[in-house]
Motif scaffolding. Structure first.
Motif, PDB file in Angstrom:
ATOM      1  N   LEU A 168      -9.517   9.902   3.496  1.00 21.36           N
ATOM      2  CA  LEU A 168     -10.266  10.140   4.733  1.00 21.36           C
ATOM      3  C   LEU A 168      -9.402   9.742   5.919  1.00 21.36           C
ATOM      4  N   LYS A 169      -9.165  10.665   6.819  1.00 20.44           N
ATOM      5  CA  LYS A 169      -8.248  10.395   7.924  1.00 20.44           C
ATOM      6  C   LYS A 169      -8.759   9.316   8.866  1.00 20.44           C
ATOM      7  N   ASP A 170     -10.079   9.111   8.916  1.00 20.69           N
ATOM      8  CA  ASP A 170     -10.639   8.133   9.840  1.00 20.69           C
ATOM      9  C   ASP A 170     -10.869   6.768   9.215  1.00 20.69           C
ATOM     10  N   THR A 171     -10.343   6.541   8.001  1.00 16.92           N
ATOM     11  CA  THR A 171     -10.463   5.217   7.383  1.00 16.92           C
ATOM     12  C   THR A 171      -9.792   4.178   8.276  1.00 16.92           C
ATOM     13  N   PRO A 172     -10.508   3.108   8.634  1.00 17.01           N
ATOM     14  CA  PRO A 172      -9.889   2.110   9.520  1.00 17.01           C
ATOM     15  C   PRO A 172      -8.752   1.378   8.821  1.00 17.01           C
ATOM     16  N   ILE A 173      -7.834   0.871   9.596  1.00 19.69           N
ATOM     17  CA  ILE A 173      -6.728   0.090   9.046  1.00 19.69           C
ATOM     18  C   ILE A 173      -7.298  -1.141   8.324  1.00 19.69           C
ATOM     19  N   GLY A 174      -6.832  -1.364   7.100  1.00 19.97           N
ATOM     20  CA  GLY A 174      -7.353  -2.462   6.287  1.00 19.97           C
ATOM     21  C   GLY A 174      -8.692  -2.151   5.654  1.00 19.97           C
ATOM     22  N   GLY A 175      -9.103  -0.872   5.674  1.00 22.24           N
ATOM     23  CA  GLY A 175     -10.435  -0.523   5.217  1.00 22.24           C
ATOM     24  C   GLY A 175     -10.526  -0.066   3.779  1.00 22.24           C
ATOM     25  N   VAL A 176      -9.581  -0.441   2.927  1.00 19.35           N
ATOM     26  CA  VAL A 176      -9.664  -0.099   1.507  1.00 19.35           C
ATOM     27  C   VAL A 176      -9.887  -1.371   0.700  1.00 19.35           C
ATOM     28  N   ASP A 177     -10.247  -1.198  -0.571  1.00 19.77           N
ATOM     29  CA  ASP A 177     -10.645  -2.346  -1.394  1.00 19.77           C
ATOM     30  C   ASP A 177      -9.702  -2.591  -2.567  1.00 19.77           C
ATOM     31  N   PHE A 178      -8.413  -2.343  -2.364  1.00 18.48           N
ATOM     32  CA  PHE A 178      -7.442  -2.602  -3.427  1.00 18.48           C
ATOM     33  C   PHE A 178      -6.101  -2.961  -2.801  1.00 18.48           C
TER      34      PHE A 178
END
Length: 535
Positions: free
Chosen positions: A419-429
Motif C-alpha cells: 500500500l503506497k500510503d502505509t506510514p513510515i514504521g507502519g508494518v509489524d515485522f
C-alpha cells in the motif's frame, strides 16, 4: 418449540462464561434446521448435511457405536444425536468451533437429560490437557471443519508424545522453494543445522525452476485456470519427491521454507514416515495467503510477524511459534573491498530491495528533496525521480547485495508495503535486511517499526527515522560523521553475531521441534565458524 433457554440453563450451571457468550451470539445464518422424514429435527449448514434427513436418531446411534472407547474429544456438536448415546458412559469434551452454530443447535432440541454430562468448548485453547483422549470426528464434521480436524489430530498426537530425548545428531531434511527470497536462506539453514551437529540433506528444488517459469507462460501471462492445470502435476511430483526422500533419509525433522511445494497431502504423508514436519513462513501473511491452506497441517509453524498473524494462526488451529529473520555471517560479513570496487557498488546512501508502492512514493519525494541516493533491486519505475538513482533493476544474488552493503556509507532500510500510503514504521515485522546490514559491518538507517527495539537499541546500534524529514536530516547528519557511524555499526554487528544468526534461529527451532539437548551435550557456539567460513 425453542429449547434454547432450557439448554442454556444446563450449560450455565457448569460453564457460566460459555453461557454468557451464547446468550450474546446470533444463530449461524447458514444453519437450516428442518424436519427429517421420521419427524426429528435435521441440520443443514450451507452445502454440508450434518445429520440424516431420513433418520438422524438411527444415524447418531450408528456413529456412537463406532466411536473409540475411553475419553473422547468430539469435533462438532451438530444436533447431538451422535453424542447422546455416549454421554454418561464415556468422558466427552465437545469442541464446536462455530459459536453461532452451537446456538442454533441449542434452540433445535432438548438436551437437558445429558448435556450436563459433557464439557462443551468453542476455542481450541479451552481443550486443556487432553492426554489419554481420542478424537471422535464424524465424516460430516470432517467436511465442515477440515482445519480444526487437523489441529485436533495434531494436539492429540502431541498430548501423547512420549518421544525419546533429542538425538545427539538429528537428521534434518530441508525442503526449499523452487525460487524466490527464501531459496538462499534454505541453504543457510542447512549450514547452520550442520554446525549444530545435525545430519542434513536438502532437496534441490531450484533445479526445476526453469520448468516452473515455463509453466507460467512465456512473456504473456496464462489464464489462471490454464496455469493451474500445467503447474498442478509439477507440484504433485515435487511433493511426492519430498516424501520419497524422507522415506530414504528417515529424518527426525523435515523443515520446509516459505513457498516450498508441499500441499496438505504431502505434509500428511511426510508425517507417516515418522518425521516431525515444520514450516518457516518468512513472508508477509497479508500478501501470501497460501499459508491458510497448510498452517494447521504442520506439526510446527514458525512466523515472523506480530499479533494479527498470531490471531490468524490461532483461528486456523495451528501450532505456532515466533521465529524472526536473521543474518548468515559466512555470507553477510565485511569484505574489505578495494576503493575501485566500492566506487562501482557504492553510493552515499544506498538502498537495495524491491520497488514496493510505499518505497517508490517515499523515495521519489526524498530524491527531489536532495537525498544522495542510489537504488538496486527489482520492479522499480523506469521514469520519474527514481530513474536517475536506479543502478540495477534486476534480482541480485546475496554476494552482490553484500558488496553493496560493504560499499555504502549509509545503508537505508525502509520496510515494504503493498500500500503506497502505509506510514513510515507502519508494518509489524522486521525484515532480513535489518540483521544482514550490521552483520556486514555497515551502518544502517532504518524506519522505526514497533518491534525493532526487541532486537536493537535505536540510536545506539543503528539510526532510525519516523518521517521523511527525519530520514533526510539523519542521512545528511551521519554522512558527516564516519567515526560515529563506525562505532554504531560495530555495536550492531556484535549484537547480531551474539543473538541473531541462522545458527541461533535453528537452535531455537530444534529446541521447539525435537526438544533441547541435555546440558552436557550442548555444543559451543561456533563463532569461528560464523566468522571464517566464507560462502
Amino acid at each position: 418449540m425453542d429449547f434454547f433457554d432450557k439448554n442454556l440453563a444446563i450449560i450455565a450451571q457448569g460453564q457460566p462464561a460459555l453461557a454468557a457468550r451464547l446468550q450474546q451470539a446470533a444463530p449461524a445464518p447458514a444453519a437450516v434446521v428442518g424436519a427429517s422424514r421420521k419427524g426429528e429435527p435435521c441440520l443443514l449448514v450451507g452445502q454440508n448435511r450434518l445429520t440424516s434427513s431420513v433418520d438422524p436418531v438411527g444415524e447418531g446411534l450408528s456413529l456412537a457405536l463406532n466411536a473409540p472407547g475411553g475419553p473422547l474429544v468430539a469435533l462438532g456438536f451438530g444436533l447431538g444425536y451422535h453424542l447422546e448415546p455416549l454421554a454418561g458412559k464415556q468422558k466427552i469434551i465437545v469442541w464446536e468451533p462455530d459459536l453461532g452454530l452451537l446456538r442454533a443447535a441449542l434452540s433445535a432440541r432438548d438436551y437437558s437429560t445429558w448435556l450436563g454430562l459433557c464439557c462443551v468448548v468453542t476455542e481450541k485453547e479451552e481443550l486443556g490437557d487432553i492426554s489419554g483422549y481420542q478424537a471422535f470426528v464424524p465424516r460430516a464434521m470432517q467436511r465442515l471443519y477440515p482445519l480444526p480436524a487437523m489441529a485436533l489430530e495434531r494436539l492429540l498426537l502431541m498430548a501423547k508424545d512420549t518421544r525419546a530425548p533429542r538425538p545427539q545428531e538429528p537428521r534434518v531434511l530441508i525442503i526449499p522453494p523452487l525460487l524466490g527470497g527464501s531459496l538462499e536462506p534454505s541453504y543457510w539453514c542447512k549450514e547452520a543445522l550442520a554446525a549444530l551437529g545435525c545430519q542434513t540433506r536438502i532437496i534441490p528444488m531450484d533445479a526445476v525452476a526453469p520448468l516452473y517459469r515455463l509453466a507460467r507462460g512465456r512473456g504473456k501471462p496464462l489464464p489462471l485456470e490454464r496455469q493451474a492445470r500445467v503447474q498442478a502435476p509439477l507440484m504433485r511430483f515435487l511433493g511426492e519427491l519430498a516424501v520419497l526422500e524422507a522415506e530414504q533419509f528417515s529424518p527426525d525433522l523435515v523443515l520446509a521454507l516459505a513457498q516450498a511445494p508441499l500441499d496438505r497431502r504431502a505434509i500428511r504423508e511426510l508425517k507417516v514416515t515418522g518425521s516431525k514436519v515444520a514450516f518457516w513462513f518468512v513472508e508477509d501473511f497479508r500478501q501470501m495467503q497460501y499459508f491458510v491452506e497448510v498452517a494447521a497441517s504442520y506439526d510446527y509453524f514458525f512466523y515472523i510477524q506480530g499479533q494479527e498473524m498470531e490471531a490468524e494462526l490461532r483461528a486456523l488451529g495451528a501450532n505456532y511459534s515466533f521465529l524472526p529473520m536473521a543474518a548468515h555471517p559466512p555470507r553477510h560479513r565485511p569484505l574489505g573491498l578495494s576503493p575501485e570496487a566500492q566506487q562501482r557498488k557504492g553510493a552515499p546512501v544506498g538502498f537495495m530491495g524491491a520497488g514496493y508502492p510505499n518505497r517508490v512514493q517515499i523515495l521519489s519525494r526524498l530524491i527531489n528533496a536532495g537525498l544522495p541516493l542510489k537504488v538496486w533491486g527489482t520492479d522499480w519505475p523506469l521514469s520519474g525521480p527514481l530513474a536517475s538513482a536506479l543502478q540495477e533493476n534486476r534480482y541480485l544474488n546475496s554476494r552482490e547485495i553484500v558488496e553493496i552493503y560493504n560499499s555504502c556509507p549509509i545503508v537505508l532500510n525502509l520496510h515494504s508495503s503493498p500500500l503506497k500510503d502505509t506510514p513510515i514504521g507502519g508494518v509489524d515485522f522486521v525484515n532480513p535486511r535489518t540483521f544482514e546490514v550490521p552483520a556486514c559491518g555497515a551502518f544502517q538507517l532504518v524506519d522505526n517499526v514497533p518491534c525493532l527495539s526487541d532486537f536493537f537499541v535505536p540510536e545506539e546500534d543503528l539510526a532510525t527515522f519516523r518521517s521523511e524529514e527525519e530520514l533526510l536530516e539523519k542521512a545528511l547528519y551521519y554522512l558527516e560523521r564516519p567515526g560515529q557511524r563506525a562505532a554504531m555499526a560495530e555495536k550492531a554487528r556484535q549484537k547480531v553475531l551474539a543473538n541473531h544468526t541462522y545458527y541461533h534461529r535453528m537452535e531455537k527451532l530444534l529446541d521447539t521441534c525435537l526438544g533441547p539437548l541435555p546440558a552436557a551435550n550442548v555444543p559451543e557456539e561456533p563463532i569461528n565458524w560464523m566468522l571464517n567460513q566464507a560462502v
